[in-house]
Motif scaffolding. Structure first.
Motif, PDB file in Angstrom:
ATOM      1  N   PRO A 193       0.895  -1.214  -0.068  1.00  0.00           N
ATOM      2  CA  PRO A 193       0.018   0.013   0.116  1.00  0.00           C
ATOM      3  C   PRO A 193       0.715   1.196  -0.005  1.00  0.00           C
ATOM      4  O   PRO A 193       0.468   2.302  -0.675  1.00  0.00           O
ATOM      5  CB  PRO A 193      -0.900  -0.250   1.237  1.00  0.00           C
ATOM      6  N   ALA A 194       1.997   1.343   0.716  1.00  0.00           N
ATOM      7  CA  ALA A 194       2.833   2.461   0.875  1.00  0.00           C
ATOM      8  C   ALA A 194       4.031   2.592   0.113  1.00  0.00           C
ATOM      9  O   ALA A 194       4.928   3.210   0.192  1.00  0.00           O
ATOM     10  CB  ALA A 194       2.949   2.784   2.289  1.00  0.00           C
ATOM     11  N   GLY A 195       4.048   1.549  -0.996  1.00  0.00           N
ATOM     12  CA  GLY A 195       5.379   1.245  -1.587  1.00  0.00           C
ATOM     13  C   GLY A 195       5.426   2.287  -2.524  1.00  0.00           C
ATOM     14  O   GLY A 195       4.577   3.090  -2.898  1.00  0.00           O
ATOM     15  N   ALA A 196       6.635   2.133  -3.708  1.00  0.00           N
ATOM     16  CA  ALA A 196       6.726   3.122  -4.681  1.00  0.00           C
ATOM     17  C   ALA A 196       5.687   3.272  -5.625  1.00  0.00           C
ATOM     18  O   ALA A 196       5.320   4.277  -6.273  1.00  0.00           O
ATOM     19  CB  ALA A 196       7.903   2.867  -5.253  1.00  0.00           C
ATOM     20  N   LEU A 197       4.957   1.988  -6.029  1.00  0.00           N
ATOM     21  CA  LEU A 197       4.200   1.902  -6.997  1.00  0.00           C
ATOM     22  C   LEU A 197       2.654   2.656  -6.473  1.00  0.00           C
ATOM     23  O   LEU A 197       2.106   3.418  -7.009  1.00  0.00           O
ATOM     24  CB  LEU A 197       3.586   0.396  -7.289  1.00  0.00           C
ATOM     25  N   GLY A 198       2.295   2.381  -5.136  1.00  0.00           N
ATOM     26  CA  GLY A 198       1.236   2.921  -4.532  1.00  0.00           C
ATOM     27  C   GLY A 198       1.418   4.449  -4.410  1.00  0.00           C
ATOM     28  O   GLY A 198       0.460   5.208  -5.074  1.00  0.00           O
ATOM     29  N   ALA A 249     -18.236  15.622  -8.867  1.00  0.00           N
ATOM     30  CA  ALA A 249     -17.217  14.643  -9.047  1.00  0.00           C
ATOM     31  C   ALA A 249     -15.786  15.221  -8.608  1.00  0.00           C
ATOM     32  O   ALA A 249     -15.068  14.165  -8.056  1.00  0.00           O
ATOM     33  CB  ALA A 249     -17.248  14.204 -10.621  1.00  0.00           C
ATOM     34  N   LEU A 250     -15.551  16.282  -8.895  1.00  0.00           N
ATOM     35  CA  LEU A 250     -14.041  16.811  -8.599  1.00  0.00           C
ATOM     36  C   LEU A 250     -14.058  16.735  -6.930  1.00  0.00           C
ATOM     37  O   LEU A 250     -12.908  16.323  -6.329  1.00  0.00           O
ATOM     38  CB  LEU A 250     -13.937  18.315  -9.172  1.00  0.00           C
ATOM     39  N   ARG A 251     -15.027  17.136  -6.374  1.00  0.00           N
ATOM     40  CA  ARG A 251     -14.836  17.439  -4.898  1.00  0.00           C
ATOM     41  C   ARG A 251     -14.808  15.814  -4.464  1.00  0.00           C
ATOM     42  O   ARG A 251     -13.966  15.555  -3.302  1.00  0.00           O
ATOM     43  CB  ARG A 251     -15.874  18.257  -4.187  1.00  0.00           C
ATOM     44  N   ALA A 252     -15.584  14.962  -4.784  1.00  0.00           N
ATOM     45  CA  ALA A 252     -15.516  13.441  -4.230  1.00  0.00           C
ATOM     46  C   ALA A 252     -13.922  12.953  -4.596  1.00  0.00           C
ATOM     47  O   ALA A 252     -13.261  12.232  -3.833  1.00  0.00           O
ATOM     48  CB  ALA A 252     -16.605  12.698  -4.777  1.00  0.00           C
ATOM     49  N   THR A 253     -13.511  13.315  -5.755  1.00  0.00           N
ATOM     50  CA  THR A 253     -12.371  12.534  -5.986  1.00  0.00           C
ATOM     51  C   THR A 253     -11.227  13.099  -5.490  1.00  0.00           C
ATOM     52  O   THR A 253     -10.022  12.637  -4.881  1.00  0.00           O
ATOM     53  CB  THR A 253     -12.113  12.940  -7.641  1.00  0.00           C
ATOM     54  N   ARG A 254     -11.323  14.651  -5.104  1.00  0.00           N
ATOM     55  CA  ARG A 254     -10.009  15.101  -4.132  1.00  0.00           C
ATOM     56  C   ARG A 254     -10.218  14.692  -2.878  1.00  0.00           C
ATOM     57  O   ARG A 254      -8.922  14.539  -2.598  1.00  0.00           O
ATOM     58  CB  ARG A 254     -10.598  16.726  -4.115  1.00  0.00           C
ATOM     59  N   ALA A 255     -11.274  14.531  -2.459  1.00  0.00           N
ATOM     60  CA  ALA A 255     -11.278  13.895  -1.002  1.00  0.00           C
ATOM     61  C   ALA A 255     -10.646  12.530  -1.156  1.00  0.00           C
ATOM     62  O   ALA A 255      -9.605  12.113  -0.045  1.00  0.00           O
ATOM     63  CB  ALA A 255     -12.796  13.624  -0.366  1.00  0.00           C
ATOM     64  N   LEU A 256     -10.821  11.817  -2.006  1.00  0.00           N
ATOM     65  CA  LEU A 256     -10.444  10.361  -2.091  1.00  0.00           C
ATOM     66  C   LEU A 256      -8.756  10.504  -2.108  1.00  0.00           C
ATOM     67  O   LEU A 256      -8.110   9.534  -1.401  1.00  0.00           O
ATOM     68  CB  LEU A 256     -10.947   9.581  -3.038  1.00  0.00           C
ATOM     69  N   VAL A 257      -8.354  11.343  -3.113  1.00  0.00           N
ATOM     70  CA  VAL A 257      -6.724  11.493  -3.427  1.00  0.00           C
ATOM     71  C   VAL A 257      -6.089  12.001  -2.422  1.00  0.00           C
ATOM     72  O   VAL A 257      -5.142  11.249  -1.865  1.00  0.00           O
ATOM     73  CB  VAL A 257      -6.650  12.218  -4.919  1.00  0.00           C
ATOM     74  N   TYR A 258      -6.444  12.796  -1.487  1.00  0.00           N
ATOM     75  CA  TYR A 258      -5.931  13.420  -0.354  1.00  0.00           C
ATOM     76  C   TYR A 258      -6.091  12.504   0.825  1.00  0.00           C
ATOM     77  O   TYR A 258      -5.033  12.287   1.735  1.00  0.00           O
ATOM     78  CB  TYR A 258      -6.298  14.981  -0.131  1.00  0.00           C
ATOM     79  N   ARG A 259      -7.264  11.520   0.886  1.00  0.00           N
ATOM     80  CA  ARG A 259      -7.389  10.887   1.898  1.00  0.00           C
ATOM     81  C   ARG A 259      -6.190   9.770   1.874  1.00  0.00           C
ATOM     82  O   ARG A 259      -5.701   9.330   2.656  1.00  0.00           O
ATOM     83  CB  ARG A 259      -8.548  10.318   1.998  1.00  0.00           C
ATOM     84  N   GLY A 260      -6.109   9.345   0.606  1.00  0.00           N
ATOM     85  CA  GLY A 260      -5.150   8.166   0.363  1.00  0.00           C
ATOM     86  C   GLY A 260      -3.747   8.722   0.727  1.00  0.00           C
ATOM     87  O   GLY A 260      -2.828   7.957   1.259  1.00  0.00           O
ATOM     88  N   ALA A 261      -3.172  10.045   0.262  1.00  0.00           N
ATOM     89  CA  ALA A 261      -1.954  10.612   0.535  1.00  0.00           C
ATOM     90  C   ALA A 261      -1.879  10.568   2.088  1.00  0.00           C
ATOM     91  O   ALA A 261      -0.727  10.410   2.409  1.00  0.00           O
ATOM     92  CB  ALA A 261      -1.900  11.976   0.007  1.00  0.00           C
ATOM     93  N   ALA A 270      -3.078   1.074   7.308  1.00  0.00           N
ATOM     94  CA  ALA A 270      -4.404   1.374   6.864  1.00  0.00           C
ATOM     95  C   ALA A 270      -4.642   1.776   5.422  1.00  0.00           C
ATOM     96  O   ALA A 270      -5.704   2.186   5.205  1.00  0.00           O
ATOM     97  CB  ALA A 270      -5.361   1.952   7.814  1.00  0.00           C
ATOM     98  N   VAL A 271      -3.794   1.849   4.785  1.00  0.00           N
ATOM     99  CA  VAL A 271      -3.722   2.433   3.319  1.00  0.00           C
ATOM    100  C   VAL A 271      -4.772   1.493   2.498  1.00  0.00           C
ATOM    101  O   VAL A 271      -5.677   2.050   2.006  1.00  0.00           O
ATOM    102  CB  VAL A 271      -2.566   2.568   2.649  1.00  0.00           C
ATOM    103  N   GLY A 272      -4.462   0.228   2.432  1.00  0.00           N
ATOM    104  CA  GLY A 272      -5.345  -0.724   1.700  1.00  0.00           C
ATOM    105  C   GLY A 272      -5.268  -0.530   0.330  1.00  0.00           C
ATOM    106  O   GLY A 272      -4.206  -0.334  -0.521  1.00  0.00           O
ATOM    107  N   THR A 273      -6.442  -0.491  -0.514  1.00  0.00           N
ATOM    108  CA  THR A 273      -6.556  -0.273  -1.719  1.00  0.00           C
ATOM    109  C   THR A 273      -6.878   1.295  -2.052  1.00  0.00           C
ATOM    110  O   THR A 273      -7.163   1.529  -3.278  1.00  0.00           O
ATOM    111  CB  THR A 273      -7.747  -1.023  -2.332  1.00  0.00           C
ATOM    112  N   ALA A 274      -6.707   2.064  -1.403  1.00  0.00           N
ATOM    113  CA  ALA A 274      -6.743   3.350  -1.675  1.00  0.00           C
ATOM    114  C   ALA A 274      -5.981   3.917  -2.755  1.00  0.00           C
ATOM    115  O   ALA A 274      -6.761   4.697  -3.464  1.00  0.00           O
ATOM    116  CB  ALA A 274      -6.287   4.454  -0.373  1.00  0.00           C
TER     117      ALA A 274
END
Length: 363
Positions: A193-198, A249-261, A270-274
């Motif tokens: 989850p937190a590797g170079a590819l993720g 759509a932009l706001r939902a995507t931004r939340a998911l991207v920054y939550r993953g980061a 706890a990164v999982g498939t984010a």
């Protein structure tokens, strides 16, 4: 996750927008819409801000600002539609490699399957054709599969058997039994989850998010002053409703991207498939939002001065740069199904407890 605005993030975003605003945009309707890589026009802006050190650890001379800073840089590059000269250096930093190379072969799924590495004495031979960020880079960081496992391999652009073609866009690199040594394998590109590819996937998701945001901003500005039937285009339901859906759509995507980061920086366990989910969602969002934005502007969308054609071509190419969205969504689904089945089965009985030696009765 702390939702309080970070003053450093705000200053960095303003500095990036100011610097990128001074970079000339390619307004031609034909040809490559951007210039990527170490020689791209955005390079001077990033070097002036020291962006190559944002994610590097302090021990390596970096600022250790985390993946969130890298995601922010990628988003602003996409928003300006000026090309991405950041992602290669950031991926190299994750594996402790020097800056100045170009990424190649990240579009194939499973990761690295576009180039196959076969064993040879003292190293490997690479065979395959993949997209590349920059054909002028001296070194290519190639995602390949060695022994069935994805790895990142450093290849000199002028190595025997390696050819690049810049007449198409995106440009491609071809490998015909190109020999590399064992020391040229920089590290694995596994799905940790937190590797170079993720981390690379989250940066690419942010770049796609920026592309969509830039196109939406251009469409909102144009439809705000262009009038038709005695009113602004933006006040017509046929125009305002798609733009409103795009904003959601932009706001939902931004939340998911920054939550993953944030998860990679703060809770790596706890990164999982984010990262995969963020990239797949950002790819879908970029294509949909850019299409809605162009439809809202009508014929004017294809003119050079409005510039939406650059966002359209970027979204089409970049949405599959790190893997086809449909395949990424299937990866998320398969992972969740496997996790659910494992949870439903409960803890497995230890082998030693399940097997009773012959001749020993239960007490």
């Amino acid at each position: 996750m702390d939702l309080t605005p970070d003053p450093l993030v705000g200053r960095l975003r303003r500095a990036l927008r100011t610097g990128l605003a001074g970079v000339p945009a390619r307004t031609e309707l034909h040809g490559a819409p951007v210039t990527d890589g170490a020689l791209g026009p955005t390079r001077a802006v990033l070097d002036g801000l020291g962006a190559s050190d944002f994610e590097r650890p302090v021990a390596a001379g970096g600022l250790d600002l985390g993946l969130t800073a890298g995601v922010l840089v990628s988003e602003e590059l996409g928003r300006a539609a000026r090309g991405n000269s950041y992602r290669a250096d950031a991926t190299a930093a994750d594996l402790g490699a020097p800056a100045g190379a170009a990424l190649a072969g990240f579009e194939a799924l499973p990761a690295g399957s576009g180039v196959v590495a076969t064993p040879r004495a003292g190293g490997w031979r690479l065979t395959g054709t993949v997209t590349v960020d920059d054909v002028s880079a001296g070194t290519l960081l190639v995602a390949a599969r060695a022994g069935g496992e994805p790895v990142l391999v450093a290849v000199e652009r002028k190595a025997p058997g390696c050819t690049t073609e810049g007449g198409c866009w995106p440009p491609v690199a071809r490998f015909d039994a190109t020999a590399v040594g064992a020391a040229d394998v920089l590290g694995p590109l596994d799905d940790s989850p937190a590797g170079a590819l993720g981390r690379a996937r989250l940066r690419q998701a942010a770049y796609l998010l920026g592309i969509a945001d830039g196109a939406h901003r251009a469409a909102v500005e144009y439809t705000g002053f262009r009038r038709q039937f005695g009113t602004r285009l933006r006040d017509l339901p046929a125009v305002s409703f798609p733009l409103a859906r795009a904003l959601v759509a932009l706001r939902a995507t931004r939340a998911l991207v920054y939550r993953g980061a944030w998860s990679v920086d703060s809770e790596p366990d706890a990164v999982g498939t984010a990262p995969v989910m963020a990239l797949a969602m950002a790819a879908d969002t970029a294509r949909d939002v850019v299409r809605w934005s162009m439809q809202s502007c009508g014929v004017r969308a294809m003119t050079a001065e409005l510039g939406l054609h650059r966002y359209f071509r970027l979204a089409a190419a970049e949405s599959v740069r790190f893997g086809d969205p449909a395949a990424l969504w299937r990866t998320v689904g398969a992972d969740r199904v496997g996790s659910a089945r494992h949870a439903a089965a409960g803890p497995e009985i230890p082998v030693a407890a399940a097997v009773r030696p012959r001749g020993v009765s239960r007490l």
